[in-house]
Design an enzyme around this catalytic site. Structure first.
Site, mmCIF file in Angstrom:
data_model
loop_
_atom_site.group_PDB
_atom_site.id
_atom_site.type_symbol
_atom_site.label_atom_id
_atom_site.label_comp_id
_atom_site.label_asym_id
_atom_site.label_seq_id
_atom_site.Cartn_x
_atom_site.Cartn_y
_atom_site.Cartn_z
ATOM 1 N N CYS A 1 38.119 83.432 47.821
ATOM 2 C CA CYS A 1 37.576 82.918 49.086
ATOM 3 C C CYS A 1 36.059 83.040 49.033
ATOM 4 O O CYS A 1 35.532 83.987 48.447
ATOM 5 C CB CYS A 1 38.085 83.727 50.274
ATOM 6 S SG CYS A 1 39.811 83.483 50.658
ATOM 7 N N GLN B 1 24.320 79.307 57.740
ATOM 8 C CA GLN B 1 24.599 78.110 56.951
ATOM 9 C C GLN B 1 23.386 77.176 56.922
ATOM 10 O O GLN B 1 22.513 77.245 57.766
ATOM 11 C CB GLN B 1 25.832 77.392 57.513
ATOM 12 C CG GLN B 1 27.125 78.163 57.267
ATOM 13 C CD GLN B 1 28.341 77.488 57.861
ATOM 14 O OE1 GLN B 1 28.254 76.439 58.497
ATOM 15 N NE2 GLN B 1 29.506 78.098 57.667
ATOM 16 N N ARG B 2 23.364 76.320 55.894
ATOM 17 C CA ARG B 2 22.296 75.332 55.687
ATOM 18 C C ARG B 2 20.942 76.012 55.449
ATOM 19 O O ARG B 2 19.899 75.468 55.801
ATOM 20 C CB ARG B 2 22.201 74.343 56.849
ATOM 21 C CG ARG B 2 23.501 73.598 57.129
ATOM 22 C CD ARG B 2 23.313 72.555 58.199
ATOM 23 N NE ARG B 2 22.402 71.506 57.748
ATOM 24 C CZ ARG B 2 22.747 70.467 57.008
ATOM 25 N NH1 ARG B 2 23.985 70.335 56.591
ATOM 26 N NH2 ARG B 2 21.846 69.564 56.664
ATOM 27 N N ARG B 3 20.974 77.193 54.843
ATOM 28 C CA ARG B 3 19.728 77.897 54.536
ATOM 29 C C ARG B 3 19.689 78.362 53.081
ATOM 30 O O ARG B 3 18.842 79.160 52.703
ATOM 31 C CB ARG B 3 19.570 79.102 55.476
ATOM 32 C CG ARG B 3 19.290 78.699 56.926
ATOM 33 C CD ARG B 3 19.487 79.830 57.912
ATOM 34 N NE ARG B 3 18.663 80.996 57.612
ATOM 35 C CZ ARG B 3 18.664 82.107 58.343
ATOM 36 N NH1 ARG B 3 19.453 82.194 59.413
ATOM 37 N NH2 ARG B 3 17.896 83.132 58.025
ATOM 38 N N GLU C 1 38.941 79.114 43.027
ATOM 39 C CA GLU C 1 40.346 78.823 43.282
ATOM 40 C C GLU C 1 40.460 77.558 44.119
ATOM 41 O O GLU C 1 39.695 77.340 45.053
ATOM 42 C CB GLU C 1 40.987 80.011 44.007
ATOM 43 C CG GLU C 1 42.492 79.940 44.106
ATOM 44 C CD GLU C 1 43.080 81.220 44.680
ATOM 45 O OE1 GLU C 1 43.391 81.229 45.889
ATOM 46 O OE2 GLU C 1 43.198 82.197 43.930
#
Length: 543
Positions: free
Chosen positions: A399, A407-409, A433
């Site tokens: 995972c 996020q987006r950094r 995976e």
């Protein structure tokens, strides 16, 4: 809108109904996508409907009021047909496709030879063509060929059946010759010590045919077809494992797990709105806000309980060993057996943002690598990835998640890069995976593209000869599995088969786009700051 609300109250909408529902798109414009009603509830004598937008990601599912429903196009659910048995009677599971095919062929023979005697044999509705692709053997191509663009776009999630048959027999011995944009070239690459090689690459004295292009601005890589490879894995592979370490079995989905059950999570200074279902205790799902300790990830039902917990919690960083630190970024390695409670709490939090993975409370077979950002208050979790202690299929990630506030950094690529740095230290190639989530696939494709282009563009001249490199060497340098290298080259539309050679063409647009992307990529892993010693888990009686 009032008319639609009146219609909604006059016609009873039940679970399973489909109808257009009003929502705002990314441009904040009204649209009416088709949606399915998953649940209905009444709050303060007002009905609310939980809808899933068909062909949209589940994280967009939401509760809506009746005035957003278009009752004119209401579709009621169809009654499910009972599953037939071998004798056509209800109550048993359906037979396999292969058995259906044989049955239909037998029935056709019987109907052609035996006359009708007042009774007609029931003919199965399933067609002969319905045999799944995994049971069909594809014909051997007359000439070396590559998977289509559609297969290439899906290769990193579900590798095409014929991908290994076209490349595995070639890739281990195929040198690549590179003509760079300035016309310079050299021979690559000393192999790294301690690295296991599955097969020998092309010899240094192997003759390379090079096509001259009129446009000196383009760079090309050539792979001449070699002799047959002796790689033992050149057979047709089985389908990707769908019941892996943390892959959910979607056949057990029910209406409960399809609906978000947590309204909001407060984690440190951030409030997170979950995207998917997570199996937190039932009594916590009715709370407006679920509070988490950002250091031990314990869940609490109220702010007062959290404040009381913080006076007792001594953690200011994840448990486990800090194996990397550069600037404010640190990575901690956590053993799922030694720190079971933390690992389970981490899985519960991650499940709120991962739909395709399920949660196992048995975290013993896993290692968790948590990335944190440091300030005066402590080490704050940014994201994490988990991996099996022993993976039979070369998985280096089970995972992987970057929490929404981060996020987006560039943190997602940093997690991916760190996972491959660990694989390099272990002397292995790795792959994530499958299946990947939509956001995970985008991140991995971007990382693979930038990493491979970085190698191809760094080739320098050597004694006026064009440089050569094999798929195996790219895989060894990057620790990216060969199948992922090939699928990335196909996804970028760089690879072609021309006059008996595989050719990679790096156009100016690709080179310029790569340079712009690398300028924006400020966060990188420094191998000198990694203090990691791999363990041989196969020799341990217990994890």
């Amino acid at each position: 809108m009032t008319k639609m609300a009146d219609n909604a109250s006059s016609v009873e909408i039940v679970e399973g109904c489909r109808l257009p529902v009003l929502r705002k798109n990314q441009e904040h414009e009204d649209e009416w996508p088709l949606a399915e009603i998953l649940s209905v509830k009444e709050v303060s004598s007002r009905k609310l409907y939980y809808v899933h937008y068909i062909d949209f990601n589940k994280r967009l599912d939401e509760w809506v009021t009746g005035d957003r429903l278009d009752m004119k196009k209401l579709q009621f659910p169809k009654k499910e047909a009972k599953t037939p048995t071998k004798n056509g009677l209800p109550g048993s599971r359906p037979s396999s496709p292969e058995r259906e095919v044989r049955k239909s062929l037998d029935l056709n023979v019987q109907s052609a030879t035996a006359p009708s005697r007042g009774k007609t044999l029931p003919t199965p509705k399933r067609k002969v063509e319905a045999v799944p692709m995994a049971t069909q053997v594809p014909p051997a191509p007359p000439v070396p060929s590559l998977p289509s663009s559609t297969e290439a776009s899906q290769a990193s999630v579900f590798p095409a059946v014929r991908e290994p048959s076209t490349f595995k027999s070639r890739e281990d011995h195929e040198p690549i010759s590179l003509l760079t944009t300035n016309g310079n070239a050299r021979r690559l690459i000393p192999s790294q010590p301690g690295r296991k090689r599955k097969a020998n690459c092309g010899g240094a004295d192997e003759m390379i045919k090079v096509l001259q292009y009129n446009n000196p601005q383009s760079a090309s890589v050539f792979l001449p077809p070699p002799e047959d490879s002796q790689d033992s894995s050149d057979g047709i592979p089985s389908a990707p494992r769908m019941t892996g370490s943390l892959v959910s079995d979607r056949s057990h989905d029910d209406i409960v797990t399809r609906m978000k059950n947590i309204e909001c999570i407060e984690l440190g200074r951030h409030r997170l709105k979950p995207w998917y279902f997570s199996p937190y205790p039932q009594e916590l799902t009715t709370l407006p806000i679920l509070y988490l300790c950002e250091f031990c990830l314990k869940y609490l039902k109220s702010l007062k309980c959290l404040q009381r917990h913080l006076t007792k919690c001594n953690l200011r960083h994840p448990p486990g060993n800090e194996i990397y630190r550069k600037g404010t970024i640190s990575f901690f390695e956590i053993d799922g057996r030694k720190n079971k409670t933390y690992s389970q709490n981490l899985c519960l939090l991650a499940k709120c943002f991962l739909d395709h993975k399920t949660l196992y409370y048995d975290t013993d077979p896993f290692l968790f690598y948590v990335m944190t950002e440091y300030d005066s208050k402590g080490f704050h979790i940014v994201g994490y990835f988990s991996k099996e202690k022993e993976s039979t299929e070369d998985y280096n990630v089970a995972c992987i998640l970057t929490l929404p506030p981060y996020q987006r950094r560039g943190y997602g690529k940093l997690l991916i890069e760190f996972s491959y740095e660990l694989s390099k230290v272990e002397g292995k190639t790795g792959t994530p995976e499958k299946p990947l989530s939509d956001l995970g696939l985008l991140s991995y494709r971007s990382y693979w593209s930038q990493t491979i282009l970085e190698i191809l563009m760094d080739l320098k001249p050597d004694n006026g000869e064009r440089p050569q490199i094999t798929i195996n060497e790219i895989s060894e340098i990057t620790s990216v599995k060969k199948e992922d290298v090939i699928s990335t080259l196909q996804y970028l539309n760089l690879i072609n088969y021309y006059k008996g050679q595989y050719i990679l063409t790096l156009s100016e647009d690709i080179v310029d786009g790569h340079e712009r992307a690398m300028q924006k990529r400020h966060l990188r892993i420094d191998p000198k700051c990694l203090h990691f010693t791999p363990k041989d888990w196969s020799k341990r009686g217990k994890w």
